[in-house]
Design a protein around this motif. Structure first.
Motif, PDB file in Angstrom:
ATOM      1  N   THR A 170       0.836  -1.209   0.000  1.00  0.00           N
ATOM      2  CA  THR A 170       0.000   0.000   0.000  1.00  0.00           C
ATOM      3  C   THR A 170       0.871   1.259   0.000  1.00  0.00           C
ATOM      4  O   THR A 170       0.634   2.205  -0.757  1.00  0.00           O
ATOM      5  CB  THR A 170      -0.938   0.008   1.231  1.00  0.00           C
ATOM      6  N   LYS A 176       1.208   4.044  -3.186  1.00  0.00           N
ATOM      7  CA  LYS A 176       0.963   5.474  -2.901  1.00  0.00           C
ATOM      8  C   LYS A 176       2.172   6.299  -3.332  1.00  0.00           C
ATOM      9  O   LYS A 176       2.035   7.362  -3.954  1.00  0.00           O
ATOM     10  CB  LYS A 176       0.709   5.687  -1.400  1.00  0.00           C
ATOM     11  N   ALA A 194      -1.785  -4.409  -7.299  1.00  0.00           N
ATOM     12  CA  ALA A 194      -2.457  -3.508  -6.350  1.00  0.00           C
ATOM     13  C   ALA A 194      -2.689  -2.133  -6.979  1.00  0.00           C
ATOM     14  O   ALA A 194      -3.733  -1.505  -6.762  1.00  0.00           O
ATOM     15  CB  ALA A 194      -1.617  -3.385  -5.078  1.00  0.00           C
ATOM     16  N   LYS A 230      -6.338  -0.329  -7.456  1.00  0.00           N
ATOM     17  CA  LYS A 230      -6.674   0.915  -6.778  1.00  0.00           C
ATOM     18  C   LYS A 230      -6.704   2.127  -7.713  1.00  0.00           C
ATOM     19  O   LYS A 230      -7.556   2.998  -7.572  1.00  0.00           O
ATOM     20  CB  LYS A 230      -5.678   1.153  -5.632  1.00  0.00           C
TER      21      LYS A 230
END
Length: 315
Positions: free
Chosen positions: A17, A21, A55, A59
């Motif tokens: 995560t 980001k 991921a 996202k």
């Protein structure tokens, strides 16, 4: 073979995560923060990079497309290569080597003549998966003669991968090689190909020793005298890999940087492709053979973000 070391290992504090980001931030707004991208991707294993890609897609967006828009040149090519698992990347490289007019036989030789049986099976599977084509059929269409026969033999993935050495067999094979090569007029390629693609590496080392005792010539000198073109490259690669695969890759890297111009694709293939296998050991042999570190060689030969990425992968 023996004790080889990678330069990239799974990152212990991996946090997918946080990584996605940070990459998103690096690509947003004006300009791209290439350093942030390098720091993340060059310090994660291929499996972790795959998780990042997955991921990111779930996202935000398709990471490969995002990075293709943001990056250019060899730096872009290297980063895109790092987003594929190695066998998929090599399957793409094999296809690229055969597509369009002309065949880049040096790439086929480098990938196939250095592969383990398992690698070959993985490449064949990945090739179907990515290209919906058959690797053997494409190779057969794209190569000819003795080179085709040798590469087809490698695609059978039937090399003995044990560590047993049969001295009697080594003597017999050495005699066959001698009789097939310099012992007679013309070279019997099938003998050379069969032995070089089927025996285990230690067995081949014993065979080369026996060959030298028998003929008074190093096997590589005989090959240079007897074979030419791509076939010679195949034989030399197979012999060098049987003796020391990491030294073979060090030589390939050096050749990619020698003279005018740099073969960036080869640098990417070896530095990205070997990073989780034996790149640390390749670095050691590079220094031993060329008296300069691989890092310094890249530093002198490459530039910009591409150079920074490769050097980061070297750790």
């Amino acid at each position: 073979m023996g004790n080889v070391q990678p330069t990239i290992v799974p990152y212990e504090e991996f946090d997918v995560t946080a990584d996605i980001k940070a990459i998103r931030k690096a690509c947003k707004g004006l300009g791209t923060d290439e350093d942030a991208i390098i720091q993340i991707l060059a310090n994660r294993s291929a499996a972790q990079r795959l998780e990042i890609k997955q991921a990111y897609f779930e996202k935000y967006d398709d990471l490969e497309e995002v990075l293709k828009k943001e990056l250019t040149g060899s730096f872009e090519n290297a980063i895109i290569a790092m987003l594929d698992p190695p066998h998929i990347y090599f399957a793409k490289e094999l296809r690229k080597a055969m597509k369009g007019a002309g065949t880049d036989e040096a790439v086929l030789v480098e990938i196939l003549c250095t592969a383990s049986n398992q690698d070959i099976l993985n490449y064949k599977e990945a090739y179907v998966q990515v290209h919906e084509r058959d690797l053997e059929a494409d190779l057969e269409d794209d190569t000819s003669g003795d080179v085709r026969n040798l590469l087809m033999s490698l695609l059978q993935a039937s090399r003995d991968e044990g560590y047993e050495v049969d001295e009697g067999l080594a003597e017999m094979d050495a005699t066959s090689l001698f009789e097939a090569g310099e012992g007679q007029f013309g070279t019997d390629e099938s003998t050379f190909s069969h032995i070089l693609t089927h025996r285990n590496y230690l067995q081949l080392q014993a065979t080369f020793k026996a060959y030298e005792s028998l003929s008074g010539t190093d096997i590589l000198d005989s090959i240079a005298a007897e074979a030419g073109g791509t076939l010679k490259d195949c034989y030399v690669t197979l012999v060098r890999c049987a003796k020391n695969p990491q030294l073979y890759f060090a030589r390939r890297l050096n050749a990619a940087m020698k003279g005018a111009g740099t073969d960036e694709d080869t640098l990417i293939r070896i530095i990205v492709g070997r990073s989780e296998v034996d790149l640390e050991t390749v670095k050691d042999f590079y220094l031993e053979k060329y008296d300069v570190t691989l890092k310094d060689a890249l530093d002198a030969d490459c530039g910009g973000d591409f150079k920074r990425l490769l050097i980061e992968i070297l750790h």
